[in-house]
Each structure stands twice: as C-alpha cells, then as structure tokens.
Scaffold this active site. Structure first.
Site, PDB file in Angstrom:
ATOM      1  N   PRO A   3      30.034   7.842  -1.579  1.00  0.00           N
ATOM      2  CA  PRO A   3      28.968   8.604  -2.042  1.00  0.00           C
ATOM      3  C   PRO A   3      27.616   8.207  -1.335  1.00  0.00           C
ATOM      4  O   PRO A   3      27.472   6.817  -1.323  1.00  0.00           O
ATOM      5  CB  PRO A   3      28.553   8.169  -3.535  1.00  0.00           C
ATOM      6  CG  PRO A   3      29.954   7.752  -3.847  1.00  0.00           C
ATOM      7  CD  PRO A   3      30.629   7.120  -2.753  1.00  0.00           C
ATOM      8  N   ARG A  36      20.307  20.037 -16.626  1.00  0.00           N
ATOM      9  CA  ARG A  36      21.634  19.647 -16.680  1.00  0.00           C
ATOM     10  C   ARG A  36      22.761  20.074 -17.619  1.00  0.00           C
ATOM     11  O   ARG A  36      23.996  20.166 -17.634  1.00  0.00           O
ATOM     12  CB  ARG A  36      21.449  18.102 -16.731  1.00  0.00           C
ATOM     13  CG  ARG A  36      20.853  17.349 -15.654  1.00  0.00           C
ATOM     14  CD  ARG A  36      20.635  15.996 -15.778  1.00  0.00           C
ATOM     15  NE  ARG A  36      19.674  15.112 -15.057  1.00  0.00           N
ATOM     16  CZ  ARG A  36      18.082  15.510 -15.363  1.00  0.00           C
ATOM     17  NH1 ARG A  36      17.821  15.663 -16.646  1.00  0.00           N
ATOM     18  NH2 ARG A  36      17.318  14.722 -14.513  1.00  0.00           N
ATOM     19  N   LYS A  52      27.354  14.151  -3.174  1.00  0.00           N
ATOM     20  CA  LYS A  52      27.404  12.904  -3.877  1.00  0.00           C
ATOM     21  C   LYS A  52      28.008  12.961  -5.185  1.00  0.00           C
ATOM     22  O   LYS A  52      28.980  11.826  -5.434  1.00  0.00           O
ATOM     23  CB  LYS A  52      25.982  12.592  -4.129  1.00  0.00           C
ATOM     24  CG  LYS A  52      25.883  10.992  -4.477  1.00  0.00           C
ATOM     25  CD  LYS A  52      24.503  10.633  -4.961  1.00  0.00           C
ATOM     26  CE  LYS A  52      24.343  10.853  -6.530  1.00  0.00           C
ATOM     27  NZ  LYS A  52      23.093  10.545  -7.079  1.00  0.00           N
ATOM     28  N   ASN A  79      18.575  13.314 -10.091  1.00  0.00           N
ATOM     29  CA  ASN A  79      17.150  13.013 -10.304  1.00  0.00           C
ATOM     30  C   ASN A  79      17.070  12.130 -11.458  1.00  0.00           C
ATOM     31  O   ASN A  79      16.197  12.444 -12.455  1.00  0.00           O
ATOM     32  CB  ASN A  79      16.413  14.502 -10.512  1.00  0.00           C
ATOM     33  CG  ASN A  79      16.324  15.018  -9.256  1.00  0.00           C
ATOM     34  OD1 ASN A  79      16.247  14.656  -8.064  1.00  0.00           O
ATOM     35  ND2 ASN A  79      16.575  16.552  -9.550  1.00  0.00           N
ATOM     36  N   ASP A  93      23.628   8.496  -1.200  1.00  0.00           N
ATOM     37  CA  ASP A  93      22.320   9.024  -1.560  1.00  0.00           C
ATOM     38  C   ASP A  93      21.034   8.396  -0.837  1.00  0.00           C
ATOM     39  O   ASP A  93      21.343   8.015   0.290  1.00  0.00           O
ATOM     40  CB  ASP A  93      21.974   8.655  -3.235  1.00  0.00           C
ATOM     41  CG  ASP A  93      22.160   7.111  -3.428  1.00  0.00           C
ATOM     42  OD1 ASP A  93      22.352   6.478  -2.612  1.00  0.00           O
ATOM     43  OD2 ASP A  93      22.169   6.779  -4.573  1.00  0.00           O
ATOM     44  N   HIS A 123      19.370   5.962  -1.326  1.00  0.00           N
ATOM     45  CA  HIS A 123      19.506   4.609  -1.554  1.00  0.00           C
ATOM     46  C   HIS A 123      20.559   4.001  -0.397  1.00  0.00           C
ATOM     47  O   HIS A 123      20.115   3.091   0.341  1.00  0.00           O
ATOM     48  CB  HIS A 123      19.913   4.213  -2.868  1.00  0.00           C
ATOM     49  CG  HIS A 123      20.098   2.708  -3.125  1.00  0.00           C
ATOM     50  ND1 HIS A 123      18.720   1.949  -3.535  1.00  0.00           N
ATOM     51  CD2 HIS A 123      20.854   1.790  -3.261  1.00  0.00           C
ATOM     52  CE1 HIS A 123      19.034   0.822  -3.665  1.00  0.00           C
ATOM     53  NE2 HIS A 123      20.268   0.712  -3.311  1.00  0.00           N
TER      54      HIS A 123
END
Length: 410
Positions: A296, A235, A279, A180, A298, A300
């Site tokens: 990976p 995180r 990912k 995020n 995502d 996108h």
C-alpha cells in the site's frame, strides 16, 4: 460485572505457547493501523474481537499468552447470532437505540465470567493463523537488512512487526472507512458500526464487545442512512453499495475465494467495488488475502520513499497518481522481494509518531548506568527540507555528557 483478564491476577485462566518478541510484538503489530479493533485494556494486555470471539493477549519475552471469553448461551447473544446470516438485516439497521442489545445482555453478565473453562485446543491454531506465525520473521529481517541499509538502521528498534491474516470482510469494510481519516477516528467508526449491526459477544468492565457485521447486514438498503447518522459521511454509501454488489454479483464467499487468485487479479477485482482504490485494495490484499508482495502506498509512504531512499520520480507533485503509485510499489518490491509488503509495514510503523520513543535505544550498561543512543535529525537536512535523510547519533554517557557523531544514511 465481568472484567478484562490480567495475567498477573493468575495464569490459571490463561494458555500460552512459545513465541519470542523478535517474532511478534503485540504493541507494534496491533497498534500500527492494520487493524482497528484491539485496545490496550491494561499494561501490555490487548483485548479485541477475532473469529467471533473476544480475546485478551499479552506476552512475556518468550511466550504469547491468551485468554478467551465465552457468552455461555446468553439469550441475547444467541438470538443475535442467528440474525447474522442476513435474515433480518433491516431490523438491525433500523434499531433506534444501538445499545439495546447490550442492555439485554447485562442480564447475562453472571454467565460471562473471566475464566473460560471451555478450552478446546483450537485457540492456539487460530492465533498462529491470525499472526501468520509460520512465516519466519527473523529470517526476513536479516534478508531485508542485507540489501537495505536504511532498514538495517531501524530493524533492531522495530522487531516483531508482523502482518495479520484478517477476515477479508472485516478488513475490506474497515479500510473503506480509512479514506481521508486517521487511526483513532477510524477505530471509533468501526466500533459504532459493530455495536449497531454486529452480534453482541460479551461485556467487560462496562465495555460491550460485538462481532463484525455480516455482508448481508451491511448490504441492507437502510444501512446507508443508519451509518450517516453515526458519522460515516460519504463512506456510508460505499459500505452499503460494496456489500450489495458483492452479494448480487459474486456471493458471500467471494472475498475468501480471492485468496486463491493471483495478486494483480485480486487487486483489480477489489477495485471494481465502490470506495476501493489502489491503496485500499492493496491493504486488503496484504492484510487478509495472502498477497505478501502487495504494498500500500499513500502520501506517508511516498514521503518515506523520497526522504529515506532518494526516490526522485514525481518529486514536487502534489498528488499521488496511479503511475507513481505503481512505480513506488515496484521499486520496493525489487528491493525487498516476495514479502515486500511486510517490510513496508515495518518502515510505516517506525515512522508513526506514537512509536518515536522506541528510537531511543539502550546499547550497553556501564557501572549500573544505561548508555543510550538517540537518533536526531541533522539541522542542515531539516533546513534543506530533506528531513530524515541523514541523522546524528546522540550518545548519552553515564556521566551525563553528550557526544554527537555524524552518520550519513544510504
């Protein structure tokens, strides 16, 4: 005060080796989001930290030029390096003023000159390994273009996008910070992390450079609170707990050992760590663990699959499930082969907003005037929500007239 090196100021302080832009483009490779520690410090010059050293890189059409900076025995730096082994991680985490070590280092600025005379011949080897220059990128591009018309359309505009072979510790803990998040914010977080917990290396034009923290430093019990204060949010817990789990269950060399493991085994092992999903695990596999087939995915990349490849599985879903993730990865691995992760990164790079100007291509010169091709979206496709599935070539001729020619993409 020591300054960032610039090639135009004199090549005497630099070294170089043959490396054409078709095999490596620094701006695309270092700026596409696979690493977060390189900055363009002057036009075409990239400065960052790799292998415990500070580097500035630049390139000409056929050569990669590099300069390294040496601390030359600065007491603050030497003391900090001793602590990287984990003897005093708590002291590092509790430090109330993150710039204290840098302030001490300023007394040694006279030792941190731009010219580093201690060339030992290892720098080229380090760079060749980091950029994986043993992989013939031009051959891969031709192979991908032969089976993928969409890739062929963008290949000449986005040449030289290579996968880095990063330190697994830096790669893992950097990508834990990406959830995020966006590239510029991630860069700021990583720099704050390194300033707080990493060994100081040198200071150039007032900018301090630090090594990436050791796993031991990241595993200390005080680190979570420290990183929350630095804006890491949730995180912070993932970073500290993952570091602690690695040390308690595997040992400090475990991440490096995963380079020898099969792809899926390495990915599954990484997913046992807090904050590591599919990912992030694939990013670490691809960018630091020698798994060229890792891909990976995502939202996108999901959009690219649907928009440019008519990939219809799970169309309309709002979330990317594990099954859809795996299906998209398998789709591209079947299309591109053993280095699918490398091809994916070319498309990812080409889709980034920051690089869209590269899609305006000079194609020839006529009477001293460049003729350009600029790709623009079909109005019909945009209205239909199928942006990018078809493009028109807008040809700008020497007289300024515009001619449009439709071109349907496969």
């Amino acid at each position: 005060m020591s300054q960032h090196a610039v090639l135009s100021a004199g090549a005497k302080a630099w070294r170089s080796f043959n490396c054409p832009r078709s095999e490596l483009r620094l701006d695309l490779t270092l700026g596409c989001g696979q690493t977060f520690r390189w900055r363009e410090t002057s036009n075409g010059h990239w400065t960052g930290v790799m292998g415990g050293r500070v580097w500035t890189l630049t390139q000409t059409d056929d050569a990669l030029w590099y300069h390294t900076y040496g601390s030359q025995g600065c007491p603050a730096t030497e003391d900090k390096r001793k602590r990287r082994g984990g003897a005093e991680p708590a002291q590092l985490a509790k430090r109330s003023k993150p710039m204290v070590a840098v302030k001490e280092e300023r007394d040694c600025d006279q030792d941190l000159g731009v010219v580093n005379s201690k060339w030992d011949g290892s720098e080229e080897k380090v760079l060749r390994d980091y950029f994986q220059l043993n992989v013939p990128l031009g051959e891969l591009y031709r192979e991908w273009a032969s089976v993928d018309h969409h890739f062929k359309d963008i290949a000449n505009m986005f040449t030289g996008v290579r996968m880095l072979r990063q330190d697994p510790t830096e790669c893992l803990f950097s990508f834990i910070c990406t959830s995020n998040n966006h590239i510029s914010r991630i860069q700021g977080m990583i720099e704050r992390l390194c300033v707080k917990l990493g060994a100081p290396l040198c200071q150039l034009d007032g900018t301090p450079y630090h090594d990436f923290p050791s796993i031991q430093a990241l595993a200390d019990s005080t680190v979570e609170a420290c990183l929350r204060d630095l804006g890491f949010g949730y995180r912070a817990r993932f970073l500290q707990q993952s570091a602690r789990q690695i040390l308690d269950s595997h040992g400090p060399d475990w991440l490096l050992s995963l380079r020898r493991a099969p792809y899926l085994e390495a990915r599954d092992a990484l997913r046992t760590l807090p904050g590591v999903g599919l990912k992030v695990a694939d990013c670490v596999c691809l960018m630091s663990l020698d798994k060229a087939c890792a891909l990976p995915v995502d939202t996108h990349m999901w959009q690219i699959a649907q928009r440019d490849y008519r990939y219809s599985v799970a169309t309309g879903r709002k979330s990317l499930t594990d099954k859809v993730y795996q299906d998209i990865g398998d789709f591209f691995r079947k299309l591109w082969g053993s280095h699918a992760g490398w091809a994916h990164s070319v498309l990812f790079c080409a889709d980034l907003k920051k690089f869209q100007k590269l899609k305006e291509l000079p194609i020839k010169k006529e009477e001293g005037t460049e003729v350009k091709v600029e790709l623009e979206e079909s109005t019909e496709d945009v209205k239909n929500g199928d942006k990018g599935s078809r493009q028109k070539a807008k040809i700008i001729n020497p007289k300024g007239l515009v001619k449009k020619e439709g071109s349907k993409k496969s």
